[in-house]
Design a protein around this motif. Structure first.
Motif, PDB file in Angstrom:
ATOM      1  N   SER A 816      -6.448  17.673   9.240  1.00 45.53           N
ATOM      2  CA  SER A 816      -6.052  16.275   9.517  1.00 45.53           C
ATOM      3  C   SER A 816      -4.668  16.293  10.146  1.00 45.53           C
ATOM      4  CB  SER A 816      -6.066  15.443   8.235  1.00 45.53           C
ATOM      5  OG  SER A 816      -4.999  15.813   7.395  1.00 45.53           O
ATOM      6  N   LYS A 821      -1.028   7.977   9.954  1.00 47.42           N
ATOM      7  CA  LYS A 821      -2.256   7.395   9.443  1.00 47.42           C
ATOM      8  C   LYS A 821      -3.028   6.818  10.616  1.00 47.42           C
ATOM      9  CE  LYS A 821      -0.996   6.282   4.703  1.00 47.42           C
ATOM     10  NZ  LYS A 821      -0.994   5.230   3.649  1.00 47.42           N
ATOM     11  N   ALA A 894      -2.315   5.069  15.957  1.00 47.54           N
ATOM     12  CA  ALA A 894      -1.947   5.580  14.641  1.00 47.54           C
ATOM     13  C   ALA A 894      -0.582   5.015  14.294  1.00 47.54           C
ATOM     14  CB  ALA A 894      -1.913   7.100  14.646  1.00 47.54           C
ATOM     15  N   GLU A 897       3.322   7.648   8.484  1.00 46.59           N
ATOM     16  CA  GLU A 897       3.281   7.514   7.036  1.00 46.59           C
ATOM     17  C   GLU A 897       4.627   6.984   6.558  1.00 46.59           C
ATOM     18  OE1 GLU A 897       2.383  11.429   5.656  1.00 46.59           O
ATOM     19  OE2 GLU A 897       0.204  11.160   5.818  1.00 46.59           O
ATOM     20  N   GLU A 939      -4.085   2.934   0.954  1.00 49.21           N
ATOM     21  CA  GLU A 939      -4.459   4.284   1.358  1.00 49.21           C
ATOM     22  C   GLU A 939      -5.779   4.245   2.112  1.00 49.21           C
ATOM     23  OE1 GLU A 939      -1.169   5.973   0.216  1.00 49.21           O
ATOM     24  OE2 GLU A 939      -2.842   7.138   1.001  1.00 49.21           O
ATOM     25  N   ASP A 940      -5.891   5.122   3.053  1.00 53.28           N
ATOM     26  CA  ASP A 940      -7.144   5.204   3.809  1.00 53.28           C
ATOM     27  C   ASP A 940      -8.257   5.708   2.915  1.00 53.28           C
ATOM     28  OD1 ASP A 940      -5.940   4.410   6.142  1.00 53.28           O
ATOM     29  OD2 ASP A 940      -5.207   6.444   6.546  1.00 53.28           O
TER      30      ASP A 940
END
Length: 952
Positions: A816, A821, A894, A897, A939-940
């Protein structure tokens, strides 16, 4: 017969035989394989008669016959029939040799019937010459003359490989079977009735006179009436073989070399006949012309070289399908020729007395295919055994391997590959496996030549054939000449070494010299204590013995890793695990691990080295320093950038510590291998912490994109990728399994056929039908463990996985993007983010590097799409030197974070550097920022599985 031009009744022919001083056998000049022939008696003369059964010669009978034989045999004559005498079945002719009347020549030389013959002109014949062979001593004749040529004259040809001969000067009349061969049979004639008394003639005009003979007895007449008249026809090409032999040797002077006697007291011998200035071998001529076959029982009486010539001639006749081999069908063989595969390289390893591994000069250093296994053609050495299966080496196996090791390791060789064979895994190279068997593999065979032999390397070999002179010394010949192997006796049409005859000759020399495994002595025995398989306590007990001498000789038997080896200590007759003090290479499956192993295989495997043992660890591994040719091997690894100094060990305690430090510093400055991303000051001193240690950087290709933030990669330098692809390509995929015989369950590893390109790949069952399989159309969800994609396939496209392929872990690694995010596929702009990431990464020519920031193991060990350990990475496009993480932010696909109070300095710095890219997207109101700054603290959630995509 050919008619003489311009003359009536005259014919031409060639004299095939001379039965007596006034009789000739003439064959026509036809080009047919079996030309017509005629037996004629010279008109108007009578020559002395040769002895018949139980009788003696008339005076000068032999000299008369010899005069006519030498005058006419094999020459062309013209003849005409003058008259015939039907009662005795003879034809009387005038015969001319050129312009000379043959009868006139005989009379003028005095070889016709002359009154007052001298008794001295009568041969003193042994019993065998007049039909009495009851007391003939065949063994005595053989013992007196074995191996020595004997002069003889062939009187009769029974078939192509059997002749009856007068042996001179004693006139022993013997039957000789030609050694090593057998021609087709001439069959058997029916038993003829015993004839009435013969009518003979002594008159010059051929008129009959009745010489009284006794009438047949009642017993003779009964025998004649009851005898079998069954007739057996000649075998195909039997007449041709007989004619071939008659034309060359009948009534000719020959040399007979007696080879042996069979159990029926028959003589076995080689027959040589003159052809111009040379002598020809009748057996070889017959075999070369497809008129005889090689027979082992009588060939064993001959010398090896003669046997090889006959065997090779028969093989060639079979290939050319000559005469008796016209309908020959070669036997099925499991060998296949390898053509035009020659290469040069250095010998890396000697596996056994008949197998070596050569590093091919034409392939890149360190590549998986650079090392090629070469089995020596047509040779079998004693098996080396396998300690893991408790198999001990066969007698002379260690000696054979050591013989090659001392001569070949690190030396340049020329390799000529010749053939491959499919062999059974369990049984070695001999048996023919069942076609399609999973328990078989292909072995490649070739001839290896030592390019620059030193003194003693070629002392046992004969001068190389002209074709091999420039290539060097044939290693196979060396092995055989020292008695460390045997030549494989190949079947007909089975591929073999191009230097097969030279190998046989080398083996023959070793047998006659009683060398190696051909010796009558007991084989040497060497008891080796293997400290790798014993307890750590026993290894520690050996420490004082290994520390007695400051330096001691050793041989590197195996490279376990870049810094750990298996060593043989000859002085202490033990093998140990040995590790370099204070130096560590990358571990298994880590970047540059395979390169470190490859370097050590090239530099020290099976080399004579010196070691200093300092201590032994708790696992029984000895620690110390190792030198090859006075070079510290640890320095070699450090200079190549394939190892680091383990500073906790204490550099001042390590032998040559200053050299190690200097070598590591040189590799850092040149940014070699593990130091390629090294920056000055980046390496900490003792007490390093995880956040400031050097990060792991991987060369990768992206194989599957799950969403805008998660994807699967394969490591480019991972040698397992090529190995698994080769294994899969070599598999023979069988027909669809029988329902019930194969029931895959969730979590099972199988082979599945990918729908996009129909290729077979390793896969894990994710889901399947409830209960047992009922139809070939039942579907299963599978996860391709080497690529990361998932799809649904029918049962007909699944196969059980071979254990050899399933052993290696999956090659697909879940990753990832770090510090950002990305919207999931269910969120706004999630699909756009996934499409953008795919465009940036799913390109086979794009070189990417993944810098591992941290590892997330919360997914557990189970792997499937989107599960398992996740590498959290910064992904960099090497060509543009741009960060994919930053590009996602800059495109508004995106967001960063959130910062946390406990963030490390390194993480805070990374987020600060990325913030400017996010600000550009915000300013341009791109995608997720089109309505302004909408930050979320949620949170995803993990996305569901998606349809297969990506690359193969």
């Amino acid at each position: 017969m050919a008619t003489v031009p311009g003359a009536t009744g005259w014919l031409r022919g060639r004299v095939k035989a001379v039965p007596s001083g006034d009789c000739l056998v003439i064959v026509g000049n036809s080009k047919a394989e079996l030309p017509p022939e005629k037996t004629v008696t010279l008109s108007s003369i009578i020559a002395p008669r040769l002895a018949r059964r139980g009788g003696i010669d008339e005076p000068f009978a032999w000299e008369s016959r010899e005069y006519l034989r030498k005058l006419c045999i094999g020459k062309e004559v013209a003849f005409k029939t003058d008259y015939t005498v039907a009662s005795i079945g003879r034809e009387f002719c005038s015969v001319f040799l050129g312009d000379k009347n043959v009868a006139f020549l005989i009379v003028s030389e005095g070889w016709a019937k002359t009154p007052g013959a001298s008794e001295a002109a009568i041969r003193n014949l042994p019993p065998s010459a007049i039909g009495d062979s009851s007391n003939f001593d065949a063994m005595g004749l053989l013992a007196a003359n074995k191996g020595s040529p004997m002069q003889g004259i062939v009187e009769q040809v029974r078939d192509g490989s059997t002749v009856r001969v007068y042996l001179l000067p004693d006139f022993q009349f013997v039957q000789v079977f030609v050694a090593g061969i057998q021609s087709p049979s001439m069959g058997r004639r029916g038993v003829e009735p015993i004839p009435e008394p013969e009518v003979t003639t002594d008159n010059t005009n051929g008129e009959a006179s009745a010489e009284g003979q006794p009438a047949l007895t009642s017993a003779q007449r009964l025998l004649a009436s009851t005898s079998s008249s069954a007739e057996v026809s000649p075998d195909p090409f039997g007449r041709e073989a007989k004619h071939f032999t008659e034309i060359r040797v009948l009534n000719r002077e020959v040399r007979i070399v007696l080879e042996g006697v069979d159990k029926f007291n028959n003589l076995i011998g080689s027959v040589y006949y003159p052809d111009g200035e040379t002598a020809k071998d009748l057996a070889l001529e017959l075999v070369e012309n497809g008129l005889a076959k090689y027979v082992e029982w009588s060939a064993n009486m001959m010398e090896d070289e003669a046997k090889r010539r006959l065997k090779s001639a028969e093989l060639q006749a079979k290939k050319d399908r000559l005469r008796m081999w016209t309908n020959y069908v070669p036997p099925v063989t499991n060998s296949k020729a390898i053509r035009d595969q020659n290469f040069t390289g250095k010998v890396v390893e000697v596996v056994s007395g008949d197998c070596i591994i050569v590093a091919d000069d034409s392939l890149p250093y360190g590549s998986p295919s650079a090392e090629r296994r070469v089995n020596l053609s047509s040779i079998r050495s004693p098996k080396i055994g396998n300690p893991r299966r408790d198999e001990k080496p066969a007698p002379y196996a260690r000696e054979a391997r050591e013989f090659l090791r001392t001569r070949l390791i690190g030396r340049q060789v020329n390799v000529s590959m010749e053939y491959s064979r499919k062999v059974g895994m369990a049984d070695g190279p001999n048996p023919t496996p069942v076609a399609g068997s999973a328990d078989s593999r292909v072995m490649d065979f070739g001839t290896v030549f030592l390019v620059s032999p030193t003194k003693g390397d070629g002392e046992e070999s004969t001068p190389a054939p002209s074709s091999a002179v420039s290539q060097g010394v044939n290693i196979g010949e060396l092995v055989l000449a020292r008695g460390f192997g045997t030549v494989i006796r190949h079947r007909d049409f089975e591929e073999r070494s191009n230097y097969y005859d030279a190998l046989l000759a080398a083996e023959s020399r070793a047998i006659s010299g009683k060398k190696g495994m051909h010796s009558a002595k007991d084989p040497p025995v060497m008891h080796i204590t293997d400290l790798l398989t014993t307890s750590a306590k026993k290894a520690k007990d050996f420490l004082p013995f290994l520390q007695r001498s400051r330096r001691m000789a050793a041989v590197v038997e195996y490279v376990l890793s870049g810094h750990r080896f298996k060593l043989l200590i000859p002085k202490e007759t033990c093998t140990i695990a040995f590790s370099l003090s204070g130096v560590r290479c990358p571990g298994r499956d880590e970047l540059f691990s395979d390169e470190a192993i490859a370097l050590m295989r090239r530099k020290i495997l099976q080399r004579d080295v010196e070691i200093e043992v300092e201590t032994v660890d708790r696992t029984g591994t000895f620690l110390g320093s190792l030198w090859e040719s006075k070079t510290n091997v640890a320095v070699t690894l450090l200079e190549a950038g394939l190892a680091k100094i383990q500073t906790s060990f204490g550099i001042d305690r390590i032998t040559d510590g200053h050299l190690l430090t200097r070598a590591e510093q040189s590799a850092k400055q040149q940014k070699l291998k593990i130091w390629e991303n090294y920056a000055e000051g980046q390496e900490p001193v003792n007490g390093s912490t995880p956040e400031n240690s050097k990060k792991e950087v991987l060369k990768v290709v992206v194989t599957e994109v799950l969403d805008g933030g998660r994807f699967y990669v394969q490591t480019v330098s991972d040698q397992r990728v090529a190995a698994i692809q080769q294994q899969l390509a070599a598999l023979s995929i069988l027909e669809a399994p029988v329902i019930g015989a194969f029931n895959p369950k969730k979590g099972d590893l199988v082979l599945a056929q990918f729908s996009a390109d129909n290729s077979w790949n390793r896969a894990m069952i994710v889901n399947g039908p409830r209960g047992a399989v009922e139809s070939l159309k039942d579907t299963f969800e599978v996860f391709y463990i080497d690529y990361g994609n998932q799809e649904t396939v029918p049962y007909s496209q699944l196969r059980p996985m071979d254990p050899s392929v399933s052993a290696a872990p999956g090659l697909a690694q879940l990753c990832s993007l770090a510090f950002i995010k990305v919207p999931t596929l269910e969120e706004d702009f999630g699909h756009e983010a996934a499409e953008y990431l795919s465009q940036c990464t799913l390109n086979s020519s794009k070189e990417l590097r993944a810098m591992v920031e941290e590892r997330d193991t919360s997914g557990g060990k189970s792997k499937g799409q989107g599960t398992g350990t996740v590498l959290i990475v910064t992904l960099v496009d090497v060509e543009t030197s741009s960060s994919i993480n930053a590009a996602m932010l800059q495109e508004g696909l995106a967001r960063l974070e959130r910062r946390k109070r406990w963030d490390t300095r390194e993480r805070k710095s990374a987020i600060d550097n990325l913030e400017e890219h996010q600000n550009k997207a915000k300013e341009g109101r791109l995608n997720i920022w089109q309505y302004g700054d909408v930050q979320s603290d949620e949170e995803d959630s993990a996305p569901p599985a998606r349809k297969p995509a990506g690359r193969r």
